[in-house]
Design a protein around this motif. Structure first.
Motif, PDB file in Angstrom:
ATOM      1  N   ALA A  47       0.817  -1.220   0.000  1.00 52.76           N
ATOM      2  CA  ALA A  47       0.000   0.000   0.000  1.00 52.76           C
ATOM      3  C   ALA A  47       0.844   1.261   0.000  1.00 52.76           C
ATOM      4  O   ALA A  47       0.323   2.349  -0.260  1.00 52.76           O
ATOM      5  CB  ALA A  47      -0.952  -0.001   1.193  1.00 52.76           C
ATOM      6  N   GLY A  48       2.142   1.160   0.338  1.00 56.37           N
ATOM      7  CA  GLY A  48       3.016   2.314   0.218  1.00 56.37           C
ATOM      8  C   GLY A  48       3.505   2.897   1.526  1.00 56.37           C
ATOM      9  O   GLY A  48       3.301   2.345   2.608  1.00 56.37           O
ATOM     10  N   LEU A  49       4.153   4.064   1.425  1.00 57.37           N
ATOM     11  CA  LEU A  49       4.891   4.651   2.537  1.00 57.37           C
ATOM     12  C   LEU A  49       4.008   5.020   3.718  1.00 57.37           C
ATOM     13  O   LEU A  49       4.338   4.732   4.870  1.00 57.37           O
ATOM     14  CB  LEU A  49       5.653   5.884   2.059  1.00 57.37           C
ATOM     15  N   ALA A  74      12.541   8.206  -1.188  1.00 55.38           N
ATOM     16  CA  ALA A  74      12.689   9.655  -1.329  1.00 55.38           C
ATOM     17  C   ALA A  74      11.658  10.160  -2.322  1.00 55.38           C
ATOM     18  O   ALA A  74      11.358   9.501  -3.310  1.00 55.38           O
ATOM     19  CB  ALA A  74      14.102   9.990  -1.807  1.00 55.38           C
ATOM     20  N   GLY A  75      11.103  11.338  -2.040  1.00 56.54           N
ATOM     21  CA  GLY A  75      10.204  11.955  -2.996  1.00 56.54           C
ATOM     22  C   GLY A  75       8.736  11.757  -2.716  1.00 56.54           C
ATOM     23  O   GLY A  75       7.895  12.415  -3.336  1.00 56.54           O
ATOM     24  N   VAL A  76       8.379  10.853  -1.807  1.00 52.12           N
ATOM     25  CA  VAL A  76       6.968  10.628  -1.506  1.00 52.12           C
ATOM     26  C   VAL A  76       6.426  11.753  -0.631  1.00 52.12           C
ATOM     27  O   VAL A  76       5.339  12.278  -0.854  1.00 52.12           O
ATOM     28  CB  VAL A  76       6.763   9.264  -0.828  1.00 52.12           C
ATOM     29  N   ILE A  77       7.172  12.122   0.397  1.00 49.97           N
ATOM     30  CA  ILE A  77       6.836  13.278   1.226  1.00 49.97           C
ATOM     31  C   ILE A  77       8.084  14.134   1.386  1.00 49.97           C
ATOM     32  O   ILE A  77       9.213  13.658   1.204  1.00 49.97           O
ATOM     33  CB  ILE A  77       6.282  12.861   2.612  1.00 49.97           C
ATOM     34  N   ARG A  96      14.078   1.965  18.504  1.00 48.47           N
ATOM     35  CA  ARG A  96      13.995   0.670  17.798  1.00 48.47           C
ATOM     36  C   ARG A  96      13.625   0.827  16.327  1.00 48.47           C
ATOM     37  O   ARG A  96      13.176  -0.129  15.695  1.00 48.47           O
ATOM     38  CB  ARG A  96      12.977  -0.240  18.483  1.00 48.47           C
ATOM     39  N   LEU A  97      13.836   1.997  15.757  1.00 51.85           N
ATOM     40  CA  LEU A  97      13.483   2.236  14.363  1.00 51.85           C
ATOM     41  C   LEU A  97      14.729   2.305  13.504  1.00 51.85           C
ATOM     42  O   LEU A  97      15.729   2.908  13.881  1.00 51.85           O
ATOM     43  CB  LEU A  97      12.719   3.558  14.240  1.00 51.85           C
ATOM     44  N   SER A  98      14.687   1.675  12.337  1.00 52.78           N
ATOM     45  CA  SER A  98      15.725   1.872  11.324  1.00 52.78           C
ATOM     46  C   SER A  98      15.040   2.155   9.996  1.00 52.78           C
ATOM     47  O   SER A  98      13.869   1.827   9.797  1.00 52.78           O
ATOM     48  CB  SER A  98      16.660   0.660  11.226  1.00 52.78           C
ATOM     49  N   LEU A  99      15.775   2.778   9.090  1.00 48.29           N
ATOM     50  CA  LEU A  99      15.210   3.264   7.832  1.00 48.29           C
ATOM     51  C   LEU A  99      15.812   2.490   6.674  1.00 48.29           C
ATOM     52  O   LEU A  99      17.022   2.441   6.508  1.00 48.29           O
ATOM     53  CB  LEU A  99      15.513   4.760   7.689  1.00 48.29           C
ATOM     54  N   ARG A 100      14.939   1.914   5.868  1.00 50.21           N
ATOM     55  CA  ARG A 100      15.360   1.121   4.707  1.00 50.21           C
ATOM     56  C   ARG A 100      15.029   1.922   3.451  1.00 50.21           C
ATOM     57  O   ARG A 100      13.878   2.031   3.043  1.00 50.21           O
ATOM     58  CB  ARG A 100      14.634  -0.211   4.732  1.00 50.21           C
ATOM     59  N   MET A 101      16.058   2.495   2.834  1.00 52.96           N
ATOM     60  CA  MET A 101      15.867   3.366   1.680  1.00 52.96           C
ATOM     61  C   MET A 101      15.954   2.570   0.384  1.00 52.96           C
ATOM     62  O   MET A 101      16.981   1.960   0.082  1.00 52.96           O
ATOM     63  CB  MET A 101      16.923   4.464   1.668  1.00 52.96           C
ATOM     64  N   LEU A 102      14.856   2.591  -0.376  1.00 51.52           N
ATOM     65  CA  LEU A 102      14.830   1.941  -1.677  1.00 51.52           C
ATOM     66  C   LEU A 102      14.800   2.993  -2.775  1.00 51.52           C
ATOM     67  O   LEU A 102      14.346   4.118  -2.575  1.00 51.52           O
ATOM     68  CB  LEU A 102      13.590   1.052  -1.799  1.00 51.52           C
ATOM     69  N   SER A 103      15.289   2.622  -3.949  1.00 52.53           N
ATOM     70  CA  SER A 103      15.212   3.533  -5.092  1.00 52.53           C
ATOM     71  C   SER A 103      13.811   3.463  -5.671  1.00 52.53           C
ATOM     72  O   SER A 103      13.141   2.439  -5.619  1.00 52.53           O
ATOM     73  CB  SER A 103      16.240   3.151  -6.155  1.00 52.53           C
ATOM     74  N   GLU A 104      13.367   4.574  -6.200  1.00 53.44           N
ATOM     75  CA  GLU A 104      12.024   4.677  -6.766  1.00 53.44           C
ATOM     76  C   GLU A 104      12.085   5.625  -7.948  1.00 53.44           C
ATOM     77  O   GLU A 104      12.745   6.665  -7.879  1.00 53.44           O
ATOM     78  CB  GLU A 104      11.061   5.208  -5.703  1.00 53.44           C
TER      79      GLU A 104
END
Length: 321
Positions: A47-49, A74-77, A96-104
């Motif tokens: 469903a998305g970000l 990147a670019g969604v918000i 306890r949060l980590s960020l998984r950056m994918l290309s889009e």
């Protein structure tokens, strides 16, 4: 060398329901995942970000030790909005949060302004991450004018417990992707391949990180899809995120032995795909995870010669999508 395990949710039955479709049932499975020995869980819903952020908040509220890996683009918000929301989630989780950056791909509006392409996508990710880290660490508002973002008076008053040190996870195989990951990634998610191919990928990424003085700060994660007999018979579909993963099949002891060869390369994390049912989660923890950890402990105690553990269960990597 400690080995960690990350659960990557997929489809739970042929109806294509998300792992999170019923959060009452999901809460029970999250408890099993914690008890089974997993250290983290990936949130990557189709469903998305915005849905990912909501699911991350619910997961953090219903667990006590699991790190939540939030898949992000990147670019969604806008980065100022994202920085505030992510800092709030990090604070809510106690770190306890980590960020998984994918290309889009770039949006249609972006494409009208500049030619869309692989290099441009990664340049935007680079600028986005620079801004997030600045927003998480600055003690006064700042302005920024870049190729993709314009920020006036950027400031996040309530920082997360880790500030700008939130764990960043990235992947990719191109030279451009590796250069950006070398600058920002704390954890690099490897693509499937032979032992030699994976070793080469690790060396390339270390070289890219060394240019920023970060060669010793990287950890490597390998996605692994485990195919149980039940899964093979039902011909279940792969994860919703179309996660490409090395595929292993066989009894837990055989799977654990296969993973030893990859651990010997210096991989410190296995991202497990394909264990979404309660019985599969419990079996993975009780058998495959426990067996691998015990085998590694014995190996380190005995200090055998390098290469003593050869892979016997992997005829060749198999990626599904």
């Amino acid at each position: 060398m400690p080995i960690e395990f990350t659960h990557v949710p997929g489809k739970i039955h042929a109806a294509d329901a998300s792992f999170f479709y019923d959060f009452v049932e999901t809460a029970t499975k999250l408890s099993l995942i914690e008890d089974a020995g997993f250290q983290r869980i990936v949130i990557d819903d189709q469903a998305g970000l915005l849905t990912n952020m909501d699911l991350a908040a619910q997961t953090l509220d219903r667990t006590s030790s699991l790190e939540v890996v939030l898949t992000h683009w990147a670019g969604v918000i806008e980065p100022t909005v994202a920085a505030r929301q992510l800092a709030a989630l990090d604070a809510r989780s106690g770190g306890r949060l980590s960020l998984r950056m994918l290309s889009e791909p770039l949006s249609d509006d972006d494409a009208e302004a500049r030619p869309a392409g692989h290099t441009v996508v990664w340049q935007r990710i680079d600028e986005y991450l620079v801004l997030l880290k600045r927003l998480w660490s600055n003690d006064r508002p700042f302005d920024h004018e870049g190729a993709f973002y314009s920020v006036k008076g950027g400031y996040v008053p309530r920082k997360g417990p880790h500030g700008a040190d939130v764990t960043i996870r990235m992947g990719g195989q191109s030279g451009t992707a590796l250069r950006v990951a070398g600058r920002h990634a704390d954890v690099f998610e490897l693509a499937p391949g032979s032992l030699a191919e994976i070793r080469q990928s690790m060396e390339r990424l270390r070289g890219a990180a060394a240019e920023h003085g970060r060669a010793g700060k990287l950890r490597f994660a390998l996605p692994v899809r485990i195919r149980t007999e039940d899964r093979i018979r039902s011909e279940d579909r792969p994860a919703a995120s179309c996660q490409k993963a090395l595929e292993l099949a066989g009894p837990p002891a055989q799977v654990a032995l296969s993973l030893l060869s990859y651990a010997a390369l210096g991989i410190e994390e296995f991202m497990i795909v394909g264990v979404d049912r309660p019985r599969e989660i419990a079996t993975a923890g009780r058998e495959a995870i426990a067996l691998l950890r015990n085998s590694l402990a014995r190996r380190e105690a005995d200090a055998p010669a390098s290469g003593a553990f050869a892979s016997r269960a992997i005829p060749g990597p198999r990626a599904e999508c």
